[in-house]
Enzyme design. Structure first.
Site, mmCIF file in Angstrom:
data_model
loop_
_atom_site.group_PDB
_atom_site.id
_atom_site.type_symbol
_atom_site.label_atom_id
_atom_site.label_comp_id
_atom_site.label_asym_id
_atom_site.label_seq_id
_atom_site.Cartn_x
_atom_site.Cartn_y
_atom_site.Cartn_z
ATOM 1 C CG LEU A 90 -30.091 -22.864 -3.426
ATOM 2 C CD1 LEU A 90 -30.956 -23.031 -4.640
ATOM 3 C CD2 LEU A 90 -28.980 -21.853 -3.771
ATOM 4 C CE1 TYR A 125 -21.068 -19.363 12.867
ATOM 5 C CE2 TYR A 125 -20.158 -17.434 14.216
ATOM 6 C CZ TYR A 125 -20.225 -18.072 12.946
ATOM 7 O OH TYR A 125 -19.502 -17.698 11.905
ATOM 8 C CE LYS A 153 -18.885 -21.555 10.974
ATOM 9 N NZ LYS A 153 -18.291 -22.006 9.555
ATOM 10 C CG PHE A 183 -11.361 -10.612 13.084
ATOM 11 C CD1 PHE A 183 -10.624 -11.758 12.984
ATOM 12 C CD2 PHE A 183 -11.724 -9.941 14.413
ATOM 13 C CE1 PHE A 183 -9.908 -12.195 13.982
ATOM 14 C CE2 PHE A 183 -10.848 -10.458 15.689
ATOM 15 C CZ PHE A 183 -10.124 -11.762 15.298
HETATM 16 N N1 UFG Z 1 -24.948 -3.548 15.232
HETATM 17 C C1 UFG Z 1 -25.799 -2.296 15.567
HETATM 18 N N2 UFG Z 1 -26.858 -2.281 14.600
HETATM 19 C C2 UFG Z 1 -27.214 -3.037 13.835
HETATM 20 C C3 UFG Z 1 -26.415 -4.214 13.598
HETATM 21 C C4 UFG Z 1 -25.152 -4.363 14.282
HETATM 22 O O1 UFG Z 1 -25.464 -1.556 16.480
HETATM 23 O O2 UFG Z 1 -28.225 -2.867 13.055
HETATM 24 C C5 UFG Z 1 -23.639 -3.309 16.210
HETATM 25 C C6 UFG Z 1 -23.584 -4.818 16.889
HETATM 26 O O3 UFG Z 1 -24.245 -4.974 18.110
HETATM 27 C C7 UFG Z 1 -22.154 -4.948 16.760
HETATM 28 C C8 UFG Z 1 -21.657 -4.431 15.567
HETATM 29 O O4 UFG Z 1 -22.470 -3.639 15.200
HETATM 30 O O5 UFG Z 1 -21.733 -4.259 17.993
HETATM 31 C C9 UFG Z 1 -21.399 -5.630 14.238
HETATM 32 O O6 UFG Z 1 -22.279 -6.449 14.346
HETATM 33 P P1 UFG Z 1 -22.676 -7.412 13.328
HETATM 34 O O7 UFG Z 1 -24.059 -8.014 13.548
HETATM 35 O O8 UFG Z 1 -22.540 -6.589 11.897
HETATM 36 O O9 UFG Z 1 -21.471 -8.492 13.475
HETATM 37 P P2 UFG Z 1 -21.048 -9.214 14.608
HETATM 38 O O10 UFG Z 1 -19.604 -8.464 14.948
HETATM 39 O O11 UFG Z 1 -22.001 -9.374 15.534
HETATM 40 O O12 UFG Z 1 -20.974 -10.614 14.185
HETATM 41 C C10 UFG Z 1 -19.678 -10.977 13.149
HETATM 42 C C11 UFG Z 1 -20.268 -11.993 12.409
HETATM 43 C C12 UFG Z 1 -20.420 -13.383 13.068
HETATM 44 C C13 UFG Z 1 -19.274 -13.598 13.893
HETATM 45 C C14 UFG Z 1 -19.080 -12.481 14.741
HETATM 46 C C15 UFG Z 1 -17.930 -12.740 15.606
HETATM 47 O O13 UFG Z 1 -21.477 -11.633 11.476
HETATM 48 O O14 UFG Z 1 -20.683 -14.162 12.058
HETATM 49 O O15 UFG Z 1 -18.869 -11.281 13.777
HETATM 50 O O16 UFG Z 1 -18.014 -11.871 16.994
HETATM 51 F F1 UFG Z 1 -19.519 -14.711 14.716
#
Ligand code: UFG
Length: 323
Positions: free
Chosen positions: A33, A141, A145, A169
């Site tokens: 948790l 990270y 994994k 993804f």
């Molecule tokens: N983004 C924004 N604004 C925000 C949040 C995100 O522009 O407020 C952009 C990020 O820069 C990125 C895209 O939106 O380009 C997606 O971002 P997320 O944080 O939603 O997801 P990520 O692709 O960074 O991460 C996800 C998972 C991780 C995993 C990763 C693999 O959360 O656990 O994909 O690359 F490792």
């Protein structure tokens, strides 16, 4: 089947637990948790409060049970945080994971469905991304994994384990009962929906100078219910090895915001900000292997439908699991 689900109080784990129970399986949830929520644990599941780094509490989860399989979700999963605090990623994700598989070995459980990630590939050489791409993680990270994947491959060779690595993804969406509640929230879709809920003024868009059609990053958004189904199919099959899980459709940050505007009817103002360190420009899955070998068919691939599910959950839970 009798299944142990680590991290079953977390975002993806909670939905997998719900799907397993709906499918007639018995479920024990093991979770510390620290990032999950007690309210996210389906009341039909047995709950053991414990930490993977505490072998005594882990033993409590195995004592008196004969599991057919383990689904291992429990992990830290933030790329940015892992660059700041790599040690907690290696301790929790690698050492904790090793404790789990040692407990499995001691109790004769060999089947494990492991939550891996496309972050194990790092900056991909080609897109769409299949499972044969070299794995060169660009952050602790993804490395943590990959390290557990490597350990599990050795347990496959030496101890007869049957591991499946599901490389997700971008997980998103919600069911009616379970959704995304992180603190702090860093993910795109919940951050967009916070603006639609009036909890923030504008969505930060991290970088608009990438080599993509509109300059913003492209991702493959996959509904957590489809991820949950892939876990159940993987658990039931005899296949081992890696499967990429995505829809194979890439959407830019701006396209996701546009879709959320259509779903919510809110103008969702944006604010362009600098690139977020470590963000690859384009991550899109080639998931043919999961379709062919596991018979996986995503049912909720439509981006607007995914966002609508998330929107329904966030509207019903404006303060997440707190209310
Ligand atoms: N983004 C924004 N604004 C925000 C949040 C995100 O522009 O407020 C952009 C990020 O820069 C990125 C895209 O939106 O380009 C997606 O971002 P997320 O944080 O939603 O997801 P990520 O692709 O960074 O991460 C996800 C998972 C991780 C995993 C990763 C693999 O959360 O656990 O994909 O690359 F490792």
């Amino acid at each position: 089947m009798n299944v142990l689900v680590t991290g079953g109080a977390g975002y993806i784990g909670s939905v997998a637990v719900e799907a397993l129970l709906n499918d007639g399986h018995s479920v024990t949830v093991f979770d510390n948790l620290s990032r999950g929520h007690r309210a996210a644990v389906d009341p039909r599941a047995r709950f053991v409060h414990g930490d993977l780094c505490d072998v005594v509490s882990l033993e409590n989860a195995f004592a008196g049970e004969r599991y057919d399989a383990v689904m291992h979700f429990a992990a830290f999963a933030l790329v940015g945080e892992s660059m700041q605090r790599p040690e907690i990623y290696f301790r929790n994700n690698v050492e904790g994971g090793l404790n789990l598989i040692e407990a499995m070995r001691a109790h004769g459980v060999r089947r494990i469905v492991f939550s891996s990630t496309c972050a194990t590939y790092g900056l991909p050489e080609r897109v769409p991304m299949d499972e044969n791409l070299p794995q060169r993680p660009a952050n602790p990270y993804g490395e943590s994994k990959l390290m557990l994947e490597t350990i599990l491959r050795w347990y496959e060779r030496l101890h007869g384990f049957q591991p499946v690595f599901l490389r997700y993804f971008n997980a998103c969406g919600a069911t009616a009962r379970y959704g995304e509640d992180h603190d702090p929230e860093t993910h795109l879709i919940p951050n967009i929906l916070r603006v639609a809920l009036g909890q923030a003024d504008a969505v930060p868009v991290f970088g608009n100078d990438y080599e993509t059609p509109d300059g913003t990053c492209i991702r493959d958004y996959i509904h957590i219910l489809d991820l949950a189904q892939a876990h159940i199919l993987a658990m039931r099959s005899t296949a081992t090895g890696a499967f990429n899980l995505g829809n194979g459709n890439g959407f830019s940050v701006m396209e996701v915001i546009e879709a959320a505007r259509a779903v919510t009817g809110h103008p969702i103002p944006i604010r362009f900000e600098a690139r977020r360190p470590g963000d690859p420009p384009r991550l899109v899955a080639a998931a043919a292997r999961a379709r062919e070998i596991l018979g996986w068919k995503p049912q909720k691939a439509d981006l607007r439908a995914i966002i609508a599910d998330a929107w329904n959950w966030h509207r019903a839970h404006p303060r997440g699991y707190a209310g």
